[in-house]
Design a protein around this motif. Structure first.
Motif, mmCIF file in Angstrom:
data_model
loop_
_atom_site.group_PDB
_atom_site.id
_atom_site.type_symbol
_atom_site.label_atom_id
_atom_site.label_comp_id
_atom_site.label_asym_id
_atom_site.label_seq_id
_atom_site.Cartn_x
_atom_site.Cartn_y
_atom_site.Cartn_z
ATOM 1 N N GLY A 1 24.201 -37.632 -68.660
ATOM 2 C CA GLY A 1 25.441 -37.990 -66.669
ATOM 3 C C GLY A 1 25.297 -36.382 -66.887
ATOM 4 N N GLY B 1 22.962 -35.308 -62.093
ATOM 5 C CA GLY B 1 22.614 -35.265 -60.371
ATOM 6 C C GLY B 1 21.893 -36.690 -59.895
ATOM 7 N N PRO C 1 24.499 -43.730 -66.340
ATOM 8 C CA PRO C 1 23.681 -42.866 -67.383
ATOM 9 C C PRO C 1 24.464 -43.936 -68.903
ATOM 10 C CG PRO C 1 26.424 -42.090 -67.079
ATOM 11 C CD PRO C 1 26.200 -43.195 -66.241
ATOM 12 N N SER D 1 23.936 -25.858 -55.461
ATOM 13 C CA SER D 1 23.595 -26.175 -54.150
ATOM 14 C C SER D 1 25.630 -26.358 -54.727
ATOM 15 C CB SER D 1 23.429 -26.455 -53.163
ATOM 16 O OG SER D 1 23.968 -26.517 -52.253
HETATM 17 N N1 LIG Z 1 22.529 -29.574 -56.816
HETATM 18 C C1 LIG Z 1 23.652 -29.357 -57.102
HETATM 19 N N2 LIG Z 1 23.898 -28.806 -57.091
HETATM 20 C C2 LIG Z 1 25.407 -28.942 -57.118
HETATM 21 N N3 LIG Z 1 25.795 -29.387 -57.462
HETATM 22 C C3 LIG Z 1 25.596 -31.015 -57.890
HETATM 23 C C4 LIG Z 1 23.698 -30.895 -56.925
HETATM 24 N N4 LIG Z 1 23.598 -31.899 -57.680
HETATM 25 C C5 LIG Z 1 25.035 -32.746 -58.108
HETATM 26 N N5 LIG Z 1 25.865 -32.208 -58.068
HETATM 27 C C6 LIG Z 1 27.372 -32.527 -58.469
HETATM 28 O O1 LIG Z 1 27.272 -32.139 -59.918
HETATM 29 C C7 LIG Z 1 27.955 -33.516 -60.343
HETATM 30 C C8 LIG Z 1 27.298 -35.007 -61.135
HETATM 31 O O2 LIG Z 1 26.307 -35.396 -59.447
HETATM 32 P P1 LIG Z 1 26.090 -36.983 -59.698
HETATM 33 O O3 LIG Z 1 27.669 -37.225 -59.726
HETATM 34 O O4 LIG Z 1 25.406 -37.003 -58.482
HETATM 35 O O5 LIG Z 1 25.142 -37.053 -60.831
HETATM 36 P P2 LIG Z 1 25.345 -37.975 -62.412
HETATM 37 O O6 LIG Z 1 24.347 -38.056 -62.793
HETATM 38 O O7 LIG Z 1 25.655 -39.790 -61.060
HETATM 39 O O8 LIG Z 1 26.416 -38.089 -63.059
HETATM 40 P P3 LIG Z 1 27.009 -39.657 -63.194
HETATM 41 O O9 LIG Z 1 26.112 -39.890 -65.066
HETATM 42 O O10 LIG Z 1 28.401 -39.619 -64.304
HETATM 43 O O11 LIG Z 1 26.695 -40.936 -62.740
HETATM 44 C C9 LIG Z 1 29.071 -33.981 -59.272
HETATM 45 O O12 LIG Z 1 30.180 -32.804 -58.704
HETATM 46 C C10 LIG Z 1 28.282 -33.160 -57.776
HETATM 47 O O13 LIG Z 1 28.353 -33.265 -56.558
#
Ligand SMILES: Nc1ncnc2c1ncn2[C@@H]1O[C@H](COP(=O)(O)OP(=O)(O)OP(=O)(O)O)[C@@H](O)[C@H]1O
Ligand SMILES: [Mg+2]
Length: 247
Positions: A11, A14, A125, A208
Motif C-alpha cells: 500500500g 503511488g 493493495p 514531490s
Molecule cells: N511521487 C510522489 N511523490 C510524493 N508523494 C507521492 C508520490 N506518489 C504518491 N504520493 C503520495 O503518497 C501517498 C500514497 O499515494 P497513492 O494513494 O497514490 O498510493 P497507493 O499505492 O494508491 O495507496 P493505496 O495502497 O492506499 O491505494 C499519497 O499521499 C500521495 O499523495
C-alpha cells in the motif's frame, strides 16, 4: 481496448497517483480512456473530482443484472470517464470468491472494448480474489516500486506469486516511484537496480510535494503544476507506456 492494471501488493506506493496521471495523459492524446477505481477507498474517483459511486452493487454487477456501462461517469476532461468507487465495493472480494472464476472481471470489461481504447484499473493493495481477477483481465501490470528493501520485497512476492499461478503471459512493468535523490539507499537502488526490476520502465518518478497536492486540487498534476519535474516525469511515463503498448 488495452487494459493496464496499476498494481502492487504494498500500500501507499503511488498506484492511484500513477493511474490518475496516466489516464489523464491518455485522454489528452485523444485515447478514449476509462479509469476503473477498484479500491473501496475511492481515491482515484476523488482525485478526478468525482464524488461517490451511484448504486454500486458487486453482486448484481457480477451476475450481469447491473450493466457496467451504467456505472461510468464523465469527468471534467473530455475522453476521460471513470467508474467510481466507494465502500459499497468492499464486498467485491467476497463476491468474486463466491464463484464464476477469475475471468469475471475480464468478462465485465468485454462490452466496454468498443467504446474505449484504454482501460486503467486502479487496484487495491491485496493478493485476494480481486487481484487474481485483475491479473486475468489485464494486458499489463504496471507496478510502482519505492526504492526501499520492503517495497522491492513486496514486488518480488508478487512476481513469485504470478509465476506460481502461471500468469506468464502478463506483461509486468515495474518502475521506481517516490525517488528522493538525497537518500543514499534510493541512489544506490536506482544506480544498481535489483534483478527483479530488469525489463521495467526507465522512467523514474521523483518524490514531490506537487504529487501530494493532487488531493487539494482534485486534479492530475499536469493541470496545476505543469513543467515541474514530477509532472514531466509522469508525462514521460505515459510516453513510455504508450510506446510499449503501441498506442
Ligand atoms: N511521487 C510522489 N511523490 C510524493 N508523494 C507521492 C508520490 N506518489 C504518491 N504520493 C503520495 O503518497 C501517498 C500514497 O499515494 P497513492 O494513494 O497514490 O498510493 P497507493 O499505492 O494508491 O495507496 P493505496 O495502497 O492506499 O491505494 C499519497 O499521499 C500521495 O499523495
Ligand atoms: Mg490507491
Amino acid at each position: 481496448m488495452r487494459t493496464i492494471a496499476v498494481y502492487n501488493l504494498k500500500g501507499g506506493v503511488g498506484k492511484t497517483a500513477t493511474a490518475v496521471n496516466l489516464a489523464w495523459h491518455a485522454a489528452r492524446w485523444k485515447h478514449r480512456t476509462l479509469l476503473w477505481d477498484l479500491d473501496p477507498q475511492g481515491a482515484a474517483s476523488f482525485y478526478l473530482g468525482v464524488d461517490g459511486a451511484k448504486n454500486y452493487k458487486p453482486g448484481p454487477l457480477l451476475s450481469g443484472r447491473q450493466p457496467i456501462s451504467r456505472l461510468k461517469v464523465d469527468t471534467r476532461w473530455p475522453d476521460l470517464q471513470v467508474i467510481p468507487s466507494d465502500v459499497s465495493l468492499r464486498n467485491l472480494d467476497i463476491k468474486l470468491s463466491e464463484g464464476g472464476g477469475k475471468t469475471q472481471l475480464r468478462r465485465l470489461l468485454d462490452p466496454l472494448s468498443e467504446s474505449y481504447s484504454l482501460c486503467i484499473l486502479d487496484c487495491p493493495p491485496t493478493l485476494s480474489p480481486v487481484a487474481e481477477s485483475i491479473f486475468a483481465a489485464a494486458d499489463v501490470l504496471l507496478v510502482p516500486v519505492i526504492p526501499t528493501h520492503l517495497s522491492i520485497r513486496a514486488f518480488e512476492q508478487v512476481r513469485d506469486w504470478l509465476k506460481q499461478k502461471k500468469y506468464g503471459d502478463l506483461k509486468v512493468l515495474p518502475f521506481f516511484n517516490m525517488v528522493d535523490r538525497r537518500r543514499l539507499l534510493h541512489l544506490q537502488m536506482i544506480g544498481t537496480p535489483p534483478p527483479c526490476m530488469r525489463g521495467g520502465l526507465k522512467t523514474i518518478i521523483p518524490y514531490s510535494t506537487h504529487v501530494e497536492q493532487m488531493g487539494e486540487h482534485r486534479a492530475p498534476i499536469g493541470e496545476y503544476a505543469k513543467g515541474t519535474p514530477a509532472a514531466r516525469a509522469f508525462r514521460h511515463l505515459w510516453f513510455e507506456m504508450a510506446d510499449k503498448l503501441k498506442l
